[in-house]
Scaffold this motif. Structure first.
Motif, PDB file in Angstrom:
ATOM      1  N   UNK A 119      -7.639  -3.723  -6.338  1.00 55.47           N
ATOM      2  CA  UNK A 119      -8.969  -3.149  -6.467  1.00 55.47           C
ATOM      3  C   UNK A 119      -8.976  -2.037  -7.515  1.00 55.47           C
ATOM      4  N   UNK A 120     -10.127  -1.435  -7.710  1.00 51.42           N
ATOM      5  CA  UNK A 120     -10.173  -0.187  -8.469  1.00 51.42           C
ATOM      6  C   UNK A 120      -9.504   0.912  -7.650  1.00 51.42           C
ATOM      7  N   UNK A 121      -8.876   1.855  -8.323  1.00 51.19           N
ATOM      8  CA  UNK A 121      -8.330   3.030  -7.660  1.00 51.19           C
ATOM      9  C   UNK A 121      -9.228   4.228  -7.992  1.00 51.19           C
ATOM     10  N   UNK A 122      -9.814   4.821  -6.968  1.00 52.60           N
ATOM     11  CA  UNK A 122     -10.661   5.990  -7.149  1.00 52.60           C
ATOM     12  C   UNK A 122      -9.907   7.223  -6.683  1.00 52.60           C
ATOM     13  N   UNK A 123      -9.953   8.282  -7.457  1.00 51.09           N
ATOM     14  CA  UNK A 123      -9.326   9.543  -7.066  1.00 51.09           C
ATOM     15  C   UNK A 123     -10.091  10.170  -5.907  1.00 51.09           C
ATOM     16  N   UNK A 124      -9.378  10.896  -5.048  1.00 50.76           N
ATOM     17  CA  UNK A 124     -10.052  11.630  -3.985  1.00 50.76           C
ATOM     18  C   UNK A 124     -10.702  12.908  -4.505  1.00 50.76           C
ATOM     19  N   UNK A 125     -10.463  13.214  -5.780  1.00 51.50           N
ATOM     20  CA  UNK A 125     -11.102  14.364  -6.418  1.00 51.50           C
ATOM     21  C   UNK A 125     -12.470  13.921  -6.936  1.00 51.50           C
ATOM     22  N   UNK A 126     -13.566  14.408  -6.340  1.00 53.71           N
ATOM     23  CA  UNK A 126     -14.898  13.924  -6.732  1.00 53.71           C
ATOM     24  C   UNK A 126     -15.271  14.267  -8.169  1.00 53.71           C
ATOM     25  N   UNK A 127     -14.548  15.201  -8.787  1.00 60.67           N
ATOM     26  CA  UNK A 127     -14.863  15.548 -10.175  1.00 60.67           C
ATOM     27  C   UNK A 127     -14.275  14.559 -11.170  1.00 60.67           C
ATOM     28  N   UNK A 128     -13.358  13.707 -10.717  1.00 58.16           N
ATOM     29  CA  UNK A 128     -12.735  12.739 -11.603  1.00 58.16           C
ATOM     30  C   UNK A 128     -13.673  11.557 -11.825  1.00 58.16           C
ATOM     31  N   UNK A 153       0.841  -1.194   0.000  1.00 56.54           N
ATOM     32  CA  UNK A 153       0.000   0.000   0.000  1.00 56.54           C
ATOM     33  C   UNK A 153       0.877   1.245   0.000  1.00 56.54           C
ATOM     34  N   UNK A 154       0.746   2.051  -1.047  1.00 57.15           N
ATOM     35  CA  UNK A 154       1.426   3.337  -1.057  1.00 57.15           C
ATOM     36  C   UNK A 154       0.896   4.209   0.072  1.00 57.15           C
ATOM     37  N   UNK A 155       1.720   5.102   0.551  1.00 53.29           N
ATOM     38  CA  UNK A 155       1.288   5.970   1.645  1.00 53.29           C
ATOM     39  C   UNK A 155       0.135   6.877   1.235  1.00 53.29           C
ATOM     40  N   UNK A 156      -0.033   7.125  -0.073  1.00 49.05           N
ATOM     41  CA  UNK A 156      -1.116   7.998  -0.538  1.00 49.05           C
ATOM     42  C   UNK A 156      -2.339   7.210  -1.003  1.00 49.05           C
ATOM     43  N   UNK A 157      -2.483   5.974  -0.512  1.00 49.59           N
ATOM     44  CA  UNK A 157      -3.617   5.139  -0.878  1.00 49.59           C
ATOM     45  C   UNK A 157      -4.411   4.778   0.390  1.00 49.59           C
ATOM     46  N   UNK A 158      -5.720   4.990   0.336  1.00 50.53           N
ATOM     47  CA  UNK A 158      -6.587   4.761   1.492  1.00 50.53           C
ATOM     48  C   UNK A 158      -7.497   3.564   1.223  1.00 50.53           C
ATOM     49  N   UNK A 159      -7.443   2.565   2.094  1.00 45.28           N
ATOM     50  CA  UNK A 159      -8.302   1.395   1.926  1.00 45.28           C
ATOM     51  C   UNK A 159      -9.733   1.748   2.324  1.00 45.28           C
ATOM     52  N   UNK A 160     -10.688   0.953   1.855  1.00 44.29           N
ATOM     53  CA  UNK A 160     -12.092   1.153   2.185  1.00 44.29           C
ATOM     54  C   UNK A 160     -12.619  -0.085   2.909  1.00 44.29           C
ATOM     55  N   UNK A 209     -14.378  -3.813  -5.117  1.00 41.60           N
ATOM     56  CA  UNK A 209     -13.831  -2.975  -4.056  1.00 41.60           C
ATOM     57  C   UNK A 209     -12.921  -1.899  -4.651  1.00 41.60           C
ATOM     58  N   UNK A 210     -12.629  -0.902  -3.861  1.00 39.47           N
ATOM     59  CA  UNK A 210     -11.773   0.180  -4.346  1.00 39.47           C
ATOM     60  C   UNK A 210     -10.941   0.753  -3.205  1.00 39.47           C
ATOM     61  N   UNK A 211      -9.807   1.344  -3.567  1.00 38.47           N
ATOM     62  CA  UNK A 211      -9.004   2.160  -2.666  1.00 38.47           C
ATOM     63  C   UNK A 211      -9.081   3.599  -3.171  1.00 38.47           C
ATOM     64  N   UNK A 212      -8.914   4.549  -2.273  1.00 41.92           N
ATOM     65  CA  UNK A 212      -8.954   5.964  -2.647  1.00 41.92           C
ATOM     66  C   UNK A 212      -7.526   6.479  -2.795  1.00 41.92           C
ATOM     67  N   UNK A 213      -7.220   7.001  -3.971  1.00 38.70           N
ATOM     68  CA  UNK A 213      -5.880   7.482  -4.291  1.00 38.70           C
ATOM     69  C   UNK A 213      -5.823   8.990  -4.088  1.00 38.70           C
ATOM     70  N   UNK A 214      -4.850   9.456  -3.328  1.00 39.34           N
ATOM     71  CA  UNK A 214      -4.700  10.879  -3.061  1.00 39.34           C
ATOM     72  C   UNK A 214      -3.899  11.561  -4.172  1.00 39.34           C
ATOM     73  N   UNK A 215      -4.217  11.216  -5.406  1.00 37.66           N
ATOM     74  CA  UNK A 215      -3.742  11.912  -6.609  1.00 37.66           C
ATOM     75  C   UNK A 215      -2.223  12.095  -6.687  1.00 37.66           C
ATOM     76  N   UNK A 216      -1.494  11.005  -6.510  1.00 39.12           N
ATOM     77  CA  UNK A 216      -0.027  11.016  -6.641  1.00 39.12           C
ATOM     78  C   UNK A 216       0.613  12.118  -5.811  1.00 39.12           C
ATOM     79  N   UNK A 217       0.054  12.345  -4.616  1.00 36.71           N
ATOM     80  CA  UNK A 217       0.530  13.458  -3.800  1.00 36.71           C
ATOM     81  C   UNK A 217       2.014  13.351  -3.480  1.00 36.71           C
ATOM     82  N   UNK A 218       2.510  12.128  -3.287  1.00 35.29           N
ATOM     83  CA  UNK A 218       3.906  11.969  -2.888  1.00 35.29           C
ATOM     84  C   UNK A 218       4.851  12.318  -4.025  1.00 35.29           C
TER      85      UNK A 218
END
Length: 287
Positions: free
Chosen positions: A105-114, A77-84, A179-188
């Motif tokens: 899993x699917x990777x969902x962006x934390x940006x709701x517009x994506x 798990x990358x540090x910028x990935x949030x499990x659900x 299932x999906x994880x939430x990706x914090x948009x390559x923040x690192x």
């Protein structure tokens, strides 16, 4: 690396999904210059921290984590990935099949517009690359395959390379859309590296991958043509030399890459890997 605020967000959901009596969490700190190590000790004392004195890059840090892990299945798990909730348990179901190497899993962006990834005809299907952003792996197979190749330092294409080797060895990788994880948009990466540097490294490693892995003469020709078109197209159409510079960087190492090509018998040909992983050549060359 340098992920104090990111870890404060992504570790609590992970802790909620695990049992500390049964599971363990290892954080490989890749020579952070902020207070990541200190914060983990103060706020997450149950987490085992391996603090590196020098930056070794994504692949080598992951490999060390697998070496230190004590369980048969390892969640990378990358540090910028949030499990659900429930996602890890769903991924673990696939390992009833002994040929499954990894599940993601699917990777969902934390940006709701994506936009969300499109749903396929089934709940899961094969994928080519190892789920390096976040996914569950069979530890013994990961180590047998050699993990992520340090050739791709500091990042990008090591996941496709590992996945290719897994399929080549007769294993499979599963993409699970239940299932999906939430990706914090390559923040690192965006915080530590410029966009031009990231693009140049991606272009260099695209070259490395094809030169190292393709056995089919037809695929090797298509790969070479794709590299030249991409480099010239970026320069002539957009005035962007990143792909050309990446190609030049790679060319200086081409002989060494060719010498590193695997010579052991493959259980799948190049064409079979693409077919069994449901990957088109155009998609692969466009990564």
């Amino acid at each position: 690396r340098d992920g104090v605020e990111i870890l404060r967000r992504t570790l609590p959901p992970l802790l909620q999904e695990l049992s500390l009596e049964r599971d363990e969490i290892i954080v490989i700190d890749d020579a952070s210059e902020d207070d990541s190590v200190g914060m983990l000790g103060r706020e997450f004392p149950t987490v085992r921290v391996v603090a590196l004195e020098r930056n070794v890059g994504f692949g080598a840090a992951c490999n060390l984590g697998f070496e230190r892990a004590r369980h048969d299945l390892v969640l990378l798990l990358n540090s910028d990935m949030e499990v659900t909730p429930g996602s890890i348990a769903l991924l673990a179901e696939h390992f009833e099949d002994p040929d499954v190497f990894a599940t993601g899993p699917e990777y969902w962006s934390d940006d709701p517009s994506k936009p969300r990834p499109p749903r396929g005809p089934t709940d899961w299907w094969p994928q080519l690359g190892a789920p390096a952003g976040g996914g569950l792996f069979r530890r013994d197979k990961f180590l047998e395959l050699g993990g992520f190749d340090p050739l791709y330092y500091p990042f990008y294409w090591e996941d496709v390379d590992l996945g290719w080797n897994a399929w080549r060895s007769g294993l499979t990788i599963v993409y699970d859309t239940r299932c999906h994880f939430v990706h914090l948009e390559s923040a690192t990466i965006r915080k530590l590296y410029s966009a031009s540097y990231v693009k140049r490294i991606r272009a260099r490693n695209r070259c490395f991958f094809g030169w190292k892995n393709f056995q089919s003469p037809w695929l090797r020709r298509r790969h070479s043509l794709s590299l030249v078109r991409r480099a010239l197209g970026g320069l002539l159409r957009r005035g962007d030399a990143s792909d050309l510079l990446g190609l030049c960087d790679a060319w200086r190492h081409r002989r060494a890459i060719m010498r590193s090509r695997r010579s052991d018998p493959a259980l799948r040909t190049d064409e079979q890997i693409l077919a069994d992983s449901c990957t088109s050549l155009c998609l692969l060359l466009s990564l």
